[in-house]
Design a protein around this motif. Structure first.
Motif, PDB file in Angstrom:
ATOM      1  N   SER A  57      38.481  17.494  -5.021  1.00 13.39           N
ATOM      2  CA  SER A  57      37.496  16.893  -4.107  1.00 13.39           C
ATOM      3  C   SER A  57      38.135  15.711  -3.379  1.00 13.39           C
ATOM      4  N   ALA A  58      37.451  15.234  -2.365  1.00 13.76           N
ATOM      5  CA  ALA A  58      37.906  14.000  -1.714  1.00 13.76           C
ATOM      6  C   ALA A  58      37.741  12.827  -2.665  1.00 13.76           C
ATOM      7  N   THR A  59      36.689  12.871  -3.462  1.00 17.54           N
ATOM      8  CA  THR A  59      36.464  11.802  -4.442  1.00 17.54           C
ATOM      9  C   THR A  59      37.686  11.681  -5.356  1.00 17.54           C
ATOM     10  N   MET A  62      40.611  10.205  -3.419  1.00 18.99           N
ATOM     11  CA  MET A  62      40.453   8.758  -3.198  1.00 18.99           C
ATOM     12  C   MET A  62      40.717   7.996  -4.501  1.00 18.99           C
ATOM     13  N   SER A  83      28.342   3.877   4.274  1.00 17.22           N
ATOM     14  CA  SER A  83      29.177   5.069   4.090  1.00 17.22           C
ATOM     15  C   SER A  83      28.608   5.784   2.883  1.00 17.22           C
ATOM     16  N   PHE A  84      29.323   6.812   2.402  1.00 14.00           N
ATOM     17  CA  PHE A  84      28.799   7.545   1.240  1.00 14.00           C
ATOM     18  C   PHE A  84      29.006   6.704  -0.023  1.00 14.00           C
ATOM     19  N   VAL A  86      30.430   7.152  -2.646  1.00 14.05           N
ATOM     20  CA  VAL A  86      31.765   7.229  -3.253  1.00 14.05           C
ATOM     21  C   VAL A  86      32.561   5.943  -3.030  1.00 14.05           C
ATOM     22  N   THR A 129      35.755   4.268   6.819  1.00  8.56           N
ATOM     23  CA  THR A 129      35.373   5.687   6.972  1.00  8.56           C
ATOM     24  C   THR A 129      35.440   6.077   8.444  1.00  8.56           C
ATOM     25  N   ASP A 154      39.029   6.954   4.751  1.00  8.67           N
ATOM     26  CA  ASP A 154      38.162   8.016   4.250  1.00  8.67           C
ATOM     27  C   ASP A 154      37.830   8.908   5.448  1.00  8.67           C
ATOM     28  N   ALA A 156      36.759  12.034   5.168  1.00  9.63           N
ATOM     29  CA  ALA A 156      36.025  13.183   4.605  1.00  9.63           C
ATOM     30  C   ALA A 156      35.280  13.950   5.693  1.00  9.63           C
ATOM     31  N   LEU A 157      34.758  13.204   6.677  1.00 10.71           N
ATOM     32  CA  LEU A 157      33.957  13.834   7.733  1.00 10.71           C
ATOM     33  C   LEU A 157      34.821  14.279   8.906  1.00 10.71           C
ATOM     34  N   SER A 179      37.790  15.741   2.934  1.00 14.83           N
ATOM     35  CA  SER A 179      36.942  16.552   2.048  1.00 14.83           C
ATOM     36  C   SER A 179      36.800  17.964   2.627  1.00 14.83           C
ATOM     37  N   HIS A 181      34.309  19.951   1.196  1.00  7.72           N
ATOM     38  CA  HIS A 181      32.985  20.340   0.690  1.00  7.72           C
ATOM     39  C   HIS A 181      32.333  21.253   1.742  1.00  7.72           C
ATOM     40  N   LYS A 184      31.359  20.089   5.232  1.00  2.00           N
ATOM     41  CA  LYS A 184      32.354  19.493   6.121  1.00  2.00           C
ATOM     42  C   LYS A 184      32.800  20.509   7.180  1.00  2.00           C
ATOM     43  N   GLU A 190      34.733  23.477  -3.195  1.00  2.00           N
ATOM     44  CA  GLU A 190      34.948  22.047  -3.398  1.00  2.00           C
ATOM     45  C   GLU A 190      36.427  21.814  -3.107  1.00  2.00           C
ATOM     46  N   TYR A 320      23.700   7.527   5.766  1.00  2.00           N
ATOM     47  CA  TYR A 320      23.712   7.363   4.328  1.00  2.00           C
ATOM     48  C   TYR A 320      22.806   6.183   3.986  1.00  2.00           C
TER      49      TYR A 320
HETATM   50  C1  PLP Z   1      32.148   9.799   3.897  1.00  2.00           C
HETATM   51  C2  PLP Z   1      32.426  10.591   2.658  1.00  2.00           C
HETATM   52  N1  PLP Z   1      33.492  10.280   1.918  1.00  2.00           N
HETATM   53  C3  PLP Z   1      33.814  10.971   0.813  1.00  2.00           C
HETATM   54  C4  PLP Z   1      33.044  12.028   0.381  1.00  2.00           C
HETATM   55  C5  PLP Z   1      33.407  12.737  -0.891  1.00  2.00           C
HETATM   56  O1  PLP Z   1      33.772  14.060  -0.654  1.00  2.00           O
HETATM   57  P1  PLP Z   1      33.855  15.107  -1.848  1.00  2.00           P
HETATM   58  O2  PLP Z   1      32.486  15.675  -2.014  1.00  2.00           O
HETATM   59  O3  PLP Z   1      34.850  16.139  -1.404  1.00  2.00           O
HETATM   60  O4  PLP Z   1      34.311  14.385  -3.057  1.00  2.00           O
HETATM   61  C6  PLP Z   1      31.924  12.398   1.122  1.00  2.00           C
HETATM   62  C7  PLP Z   1      31.090  13.525   0.692  1.00  2.00           C
HETATM   63  O5  PLP Z   1      30.112  13.892   1.285  1.00  2.00           O
HETATM   64  C8  PLP Z   1      31.602  11.656   2.284  1.00  2.00           C
HETATM   65  O6  PLP Z   1      30.526  11.967   3.017  1.00  2.00           O
END
Ligand code: PLP
Length: 379
Positions: A57-59, A62, A83-84, A86, A129, A154, A156-157, A179, A181, A184, A190, A320
């Motif tokens: 995952s991106a999480t 990171m 932001s998210f 995370v 982000t 970040d 991810a988007l 990311s 997911h 995306k 994932e 968010y």
């Molecule tokens: C801005 C942002 N960063 C990071 C993430 C984390 O991505 P992942 O679900 O792949 O861990 C998300 C997930 O929606 C996100 O919106």
């Protein structure tokens, strides 16, 4: 005739992807193997030859970036309050202190002037982000060189986003994560990836990604640094390799659909330009179409709006909440009023359906529903 339900996000999928997954399963090599390596290579080509390490995952990506940098107690990380989750979670879990700053109302990107003002001798990282527009690459460079602070973008988007000079987001800068997911711009079910340059740092990430295992010259294995298990499967890579073939076309379609949204709202006096993402937004990959709704003025709750849209067969997302106003950060003393744009976005934002398979008529349907629901609720 009732119209089919329109979700706010939906991954593109074709028969070639399904066949590639079946072929991978039949091969019996389903965990990290040749397809994962090919996926990393394909991403690296997109990012100008930089190192890419794919993960679950991106999480995960990171988190390993923070661990690789050795960030912990006594350090400070500057991050946007909008932001998210995370962002806040990973700072907290690292033991570092979160130093939040506000974002621009439309691009929703971090305010670099505020970030600069927040720099202290303890600052170890900037964690911005790429939100409703690509981050300004010159501002990223200036911040990094002026403050000698590392940056983790970040993105991810932003898989598929490009800078004004045509380079892919991820092809420059310091550390960048993506990311995959299903919400995306492309998916691996994932999945995520970390982009970086330094060979030693790449080796550290690789070790951390798989138990911290280091292979010795004599064939035995050793662990120096406690790792974790975030390696990427070949099944996910098979999906990703097929998705990559469509990425640019899908992002171009997203841009067209975003244009339809701007046209659809052009004559709606409830949705002013201030409520919308930047319209002139070259290179943006339009993962989301976010709108601030004048809910307080209309005396409408967001839940009532979302429920009414659901009844019209239209899914609405929320991106968010404000990170500093989560219980986690309130306990540390953060309060309303500190970051007005982030808080207004958290209160008023909705994410409208946007995915490449949508028709122009779907956008027209969403705009008409938004307008109808807001006016009905206001009446
Ligand atoms: C801005 C942002 N960063 C990071 C993430 C984390 O991505 P992942 O679900 O792949 O861990 C998300 C997930 O929606 C996100 O919106």
């Amino acid at each position: 005739m009732t119209q089919p339900f329109l979700p706010f996000a939906r991954p593109g999928m074709d028969e070639a992807t399904i066949a590639a997954v079946a072929e991978t399963l039949r091969s019996r090599w389903i965990v990290t193997g040749p397809r994962a390596a090919a996926f990393e290579k394909a991403l690296s080509e997109r990012f100008g030859g930089r190192s890419v390490r794919a993960m679950t995952s991106a999480t995960a990506a990171m988190q390993l970036a923070l661990e690789m940098l050795g960030i912990g107690a006594g350090d400070e990380i500057i991050a946007p309050a909008q932001s998210f989750f995370v962002t806040g979670n990973l700072i907290e879990r690292s033991g570092a202190k979160a130093v939040f700053v506000d974002v621009d109302l439309r691009s929703r990107n971090l305010d670099f002037a505020q970030a600069q003002a927040a720099v202290s001798p303890k600052t170890k990282l900037l964690l911005p982000t790429h939100y409703n527009a690509p981050l300004d690459p010159a501002a990223l460079d200036t911040f990094r060189t002026k403050n000698k602070v590392r940056i983790l973008e970040d993105a991810a988007l932003a898989i598929g986003s490009r800078y004004p000079d045509g380079r892919a987001v991820g092809a420059s800068g310091d550390l960048v994560t993506f990311s995959f997911h299903p919400n995306k711009n492309m998916t691996t079910i994932e999945g995520g990836a970390l982009v970086l340059d330094d060979a030693k740092e790449t080796a550290t990430v690789e070790e951390l990604r798989f138990h911290g295992i280091r292979r010795q010259a004599d064939g035995t294995r050793d662990v120096e640094r406690a790792g974790t298990k975030y390696n990427f499967s070949d099944v996910s890579a098979a999906v990703g390799l097929e998705q990559l073939k469509h990425l640019d076309a899908w992002c171009a379609r997203r841009e067209q659909l975003a244009k339809r949204y701007f046209e659809g709202f052009a004559n709606d006096d409830l949705i002013t330009p201030e409520c919308l993402p930047p319209e002139n937004n070259p290179g943006h990959s339009w993962n989301m179409f976010t709108v601030l709704l004048p809910l307080p003025a209309l005396g409408v709750t967001r839940k009532a709006f979302v429920d009414a849209m659901q009844k019209e067969g239209i899914g609405i997302g929320i991106s968010y909440e404000a990170i500093h106003l989560t219980s986690l950060f309130r306990k540390k003393g953060f309060r309303e009023g500190q970051f007005p744009n982030s808080e207004r976005i958290a209160r008023e934002t909705v994410t409208l359906p946007l995915f490449p398979e949508m028709q122009d008529s779907d956008v027209e349907r969403v705009c008409a529903s938004v307008s109808r629901v807001l006016r009905r609720k206001a009446a």
